[in-house]
Design a protein around this motif. Structure first.
Motif, PDB file in Angstrom:
ATOM      1  N   LEU B  13       0.327  -1.969   0.570  1.00  0.00           N
ATOM      2  CA  LEU B  13      -0.081   0.248   0.087  1.00  0.00           C
ATOM      3  C   LEU B  13       0.710   0.884  -0.410  1.00  0.00           C
ATOM      4  O   LEU B  13       1.098   1.559   1.234  1.00  0.00           O
ATOM      5  CB  LEU B  13      -0.965   0.001   1.460  1.00  0.00           C
ATOM      6  N   GLU B  16      -0.085   6.963  -1.787  1.00  0.00           N
ATOM      7  CA  GLU B  16      -1.438   7.853  -2.291  1.00  0.00           C
ATOM      8  C   GLU B  16      -2.891   6.746  -1.576  1.00  0.00           C
ATOM      9  O   GLU B  16      -4.122   7.470  -1.676  1.00  0.00           O
ATOM     10  CB  GLU B  16      -0.956   7.209  -4.171  1.00  0.00           C
ATOM     11  N   LYS B  17      -2.314   5.923  -1.904  1.00  0.00           N
ATOM     12  CA  LYS B  17      -3.584   4.499  -1.414  1.00  0.00           C
ATOM     13  C   LYS B  17      -3.748   4.769   0.091  1.00  0.00           C
ATOM     14  O   LYS B  17      -5.719   5.033   0.210  1.00  0.00           O
ATOM     15  CB  LYS B  17      -2.854   2.879  -1.844  1.00  0.00           C
ATOM     16  N   ASP B  20      -5.908   7.617   0.855  1.00  0.00           N
ATOM     17  CA  ASP B  20      -7.162   7.956  -0.674  1.00  0.00           C
ATOM     18  C   ASP B  20      -8.621   7.021   0.696  1.00  0.00           C
ATOM     19  O   ASP B  20      -8.847   7.713   0.826  1.00  0.00           O
ATOM     20  CB  ASP B  20      -6.863   6.920  -1.460  1.00  0.00           C
ATOM     21  N   MET B  21      -7.702   5.925   0.923  1.00  0.00           N
ATOM     22  CA  MET B  21      -8.337   5.129   2.635  1.00  0.00           C
ATOM     23  C   MET B  21      -8.869   6.371   3.622  1.00  0.00           C
ATOM     24  O   MET B  21      -9.814   6.644   3.828  1.00  0.00           O
ATOM     25  CB  MET B  21      -7.755   4.090   2.581  1.00  0.00           C
ATOM     26  N   ALA B  63     -11.476  -0.645  -0.444  1.00  0.00           N
ATOM     27  CA  ALA B  63     -10.135  -1.060  -0.831  1.00  0.00           C
ATOM     28  C   ALA B  63      -9.766  -1.930  -1.353  1.00  0.00           C
ATOM     29  O   ALA B  63      -8.680  -1.859  -2.221  1.00  0.00           O
ATOM     30  CB  ALA B  63      -9.356  -0.098  -0.104  1.00  0.00           C
ATOM     31  N   TYR B 224      -8.492  -4.774   5.479  1.00  0.00           N
ATOM     32  CA  TYR B 224      -8.468  -4.331   4.212  1.00  0.00           C
ATOM     33  C   TYR B 224      -7.419  -5.750   3.477  1.00  0.00           C
ATOM     34  O   TYR B 224      -7.357  -5.959   2.906  1.00  0.00           O
ATOM     35  CB  TYR B 224      -7.104  -3.409   3.819  1.00  0.00           C
TER      36      TYR B 224
END
Lengths: 331, 328
Positions: B13, B16-17, B20-21, B63, B224
């Protein structure tokens, strides 16, 4: 024209559509090797395999609901409910989910699902396997409801239902499954929402559908042969959408309307037809009250003698016709 | 519980991810707070079901999906929609019954859907979406699409017949469905301990020969990783069952007076709020600064205000549209 049975006509419709479109498939209880409880899908698993003719566990909510989900995601499922009485077990999925999905989502879903469900009494299966519940479904915006009465209609209407982008409840008539009738060999479809006039006449409109059609046609012929009375026999074929124009224009011509169905009279679809006629330009043409002959206000009994009497009979329909023809206001 | 190692810094991860989460969790929180604000002022019609406190479950789970995977959702569906990447403007417009809403104003809070993007819809019937998820899984299998369906439902739904029928069917047919039970402790007012005969909810799945795992539903990274593994398993081998333990901080709907639970219980769960917890994790494990995470929250609140502005200027659907979209 060649003659095949109502069940064979339905099988042909499914098989033809499945040959033409890989998205079409059949699923339900015992539809595979067994061929369905009434043998309608007999042999189809041999041609299409068990992926496209799928036997399912006895789980009506999952049967209808997975049909809705598959339809909304790009398949065109035909789902068989073994007896239409068991639609009650999957009602949420049909009425609250499948029927409403498109409207609720603002047109952002398409549910091309066919639910085939055999209905009607006469098989000695008593109260939980013999009902005619089509009016329940006609009450639901978002559904289409077909009640074919001949092999030709069954095939042509089922092909239309399979190609339709809306959920269609297709009520098959158990007592007609083995009945033969002419069915064209070449490709054809019959649109949903178009009535059929089976017999022209000027004296009375006999409006009927499903299993009651053959009975009504017999009576019409008899009255013509014996008394020169010409009864017009009109079959709406689908009750939602309903071909109001054909019914209204028939009654404008004849001035008399008798509605016959097997379903319990109280709350049955005949009440809707009567209201449509009474509230139309046919009203001033009426020479007699609009009358209904339907099932008695009881569950379907087991004993064969009782079972025969619980639905409209030759005598009850014939006398209703004659009474309406003799009707005089103020008499 | 998921493997402890997976809760720690995981290279797959990227920043950026992760951001975003957090952004989606904050969007859900802000969306719901705005919804509550509208209701408290009597500015909207009907009812609604808030997801506050459960954000880690929706965001961690969605996600883990590919863009073309499906979800089915519930009456408490705002979080699932935002997780799946819905456009906020159109979602807010739908909430306010406006013509630019996803459902042209005809669905409202309980029916937000975007079938084209794989969101098969929130659902007003408890357990109602579960058979539909199975059907979508069947499509994926028959068309060899390799798409997974993530099916959200709550502890209330685990006693519906549709739930049991669907788990069985998906297992018999080995369909690519991940059944995700959000155990938020209450089905309206009834505690899961009083509604459900098994105390370990994963036993439900074992009855259908399905692998089952549970997770801390307030830990977004744990959700996740658990869902990620389940999704890949479902894609290859058929259905998986997950239980996410979380808590509904707000009432069931706007009518709820919270008579069935104590203030202490609610406060105890507020202390496990998944958002500060994730922020702390990002600061400690991923070199985010306090300013970084605060900015994410601020941006989310702004995005919701923009969505409100968009939705408020959108017209109500015309009376002429009332009969549209009943039939295709």
């Amino acid at each position: 024209m060649r003659e095949i049975t109502y069940a064979e006509a339905i099988r042909e419709a499914m098989s033809e559509e499945m040959r033409q479109n890989d998205d079409v498939f059949l699923m339900g209880e015992d539809v595979g090797v067994y061929g369905g409880a009434f043998g309608v899908s007999l042999g189809m698993v041999d041609e299409f395999g068990s992926e496209r003719v799928r036997d399912m566990p006895i789980s009506e909510a999952a049967i209808i609901g997975s049909g809705v989900g598959a339809a909304a995601t790009g398949m065109r499922p035909i789902v068989e409910i073994q007896f239409s009485d068991f639609l009650t077990i999957g009602m949420d999925q049909l009425v609250n989910q499948g029927a409403k999905m498109r409207y609720m989502f603002g047109g952002n879903a398409t549910v091309p699902l066919v639910v085939r469900a055999p209905e009607g009494s006469g098989t000695g299966a008593a109260a939980q396997h013999s009902q005619s519940l089509e009016a329940w479904f006609a009450h639901i915006p978002g559904l289409k409801v077909a009640v074919p009465s001949t092999p030709e209609d069954a095939k042509g209407m089922l092909k239309s239902a399979i190609r339709d982008d809306n959920p269609v409840v297709f009520f098959e008539q158990k007592l007609l499954y083995r009945k033969k009738g002419p069915v064209p060999e070449k490709e054809y479809t019959i649109p949903l929402g178009k009535a059929r006039i089976h017999r022209d006449g000027g004296d009375l409109s006999l409006i009927t559908y499903g299993r009651m059609l053959p009975l009504c046609l017999d009576i019409a012929k008899e009255l013509s042969d014996e008394h020169g009375i010409e009864v017009e026999v009109v079959d709406p074929r689908t009750i939602r959408p309903l071909d109001r124009e054909t019914l209204i224009s028939s009654v404008k011509k004849t001035g008399r309307a008798l509605i016959v169905h097997e379903a319990v009279t109280m709350g049955g679809f005949g009440g809707e037809i009567a209201a449509v006629l009474a509230d139309s330009e046919a009203f001033p043409y009426l020479d007699a009250p609009i009358r209904r002959v339907g099932g008695l206000d009881v569950p379907i009994p087991y004993c064969p003698e009782l079972e025969k009497q619980v639905v409209p009979t030759h005598d009850s329909v014939r006398s209703a016709v004659l009474e309406l023809l003799d009707w005089e206001y103020g008499s | 519980m998921a493997d402890k190692k997976k809760q720690h810094k995981n290279e797959e991860l990227g920043r950026e991810k992760l951001e975003d989460m957090l952004r989606k969790m904050q969007l859900i929180r802000s969306f719901e707070e705005k919804v509550a604000w509208f209701f408290s002022r009597g500015m909207v019609h009907g009812t609604t079901h808030l997801y506050i406190g459960e954000e880690a479950t929706a965001v961690g789970a969605t996600a883990a999906l590919r863009d073309d995977d499906y979800i089915t959702s519930t009456h408490r569906g705002h979080g699932h929609c935002i997780g799946k990447g819905i456009e906020l403007n159109r979602m807010m417009a739908e909430f306010l019954g406006k013509s630019d809403g996803y459902c042209k104003g005809k669905g409202g809070s309980m029916h937000i859907a975007d079938v084209r993007s794989g969101n098969l819809g929130a659902n007003g019937v408890v357990g109602g979406g579960i058979p539909i998820a199975v059907g979508a899984g069947l499509t994926s299998k028959m068309k060899k699409q390799d798409r997974v369906v993530l099916c959200f439902f709550g502890d209330g739904a685990n006693n519906q017949g549709s739930f049991h029928e669907s788990l069985n069917l998906a297992s018999v047919w080995k369909l690519p469905v991940v059944f995700l039970l959000e155990n938020n402790t209450y089905a309206m007012s009834l505690n899961v301990a009083k509604s459900t005969a098994v105390s370990d909810l994963t036993e439900r799945a074992r009855a259908y020969s399905m692998d089952a795992h549970q997770m801390d539903g307030n830990n977004v990274m744990e959700v996740y990783h658990t869902v990620r593994e389940a999704v890949e398993q479902a894609r290859e081998n058929g259905p998986v069952f997950l239980v996410s333990h979380t808590y509904r901080i707000m009432g069931h709907s706007k009518s709820d007076a919270n008579r069935y639970r104590t203030r202490e219980e609610i406060e105890a769960w507020k202390a496990k709020d998944p958002i500060p917890r994730f922020e702390q994790y990002l600061i400690e494990e991923h070199d985010f600064s306090r300013e970084d995470v605060d900015a994410v929250g601020e941006n989310a609140r702004n995005a919701i205000e923009e969505a409100v502005a968009y939705a408020e200027q959108s017209p109500f659907p015309s009376i002429e549209s009332i009969e549209e979209d009943v039939y295709a």
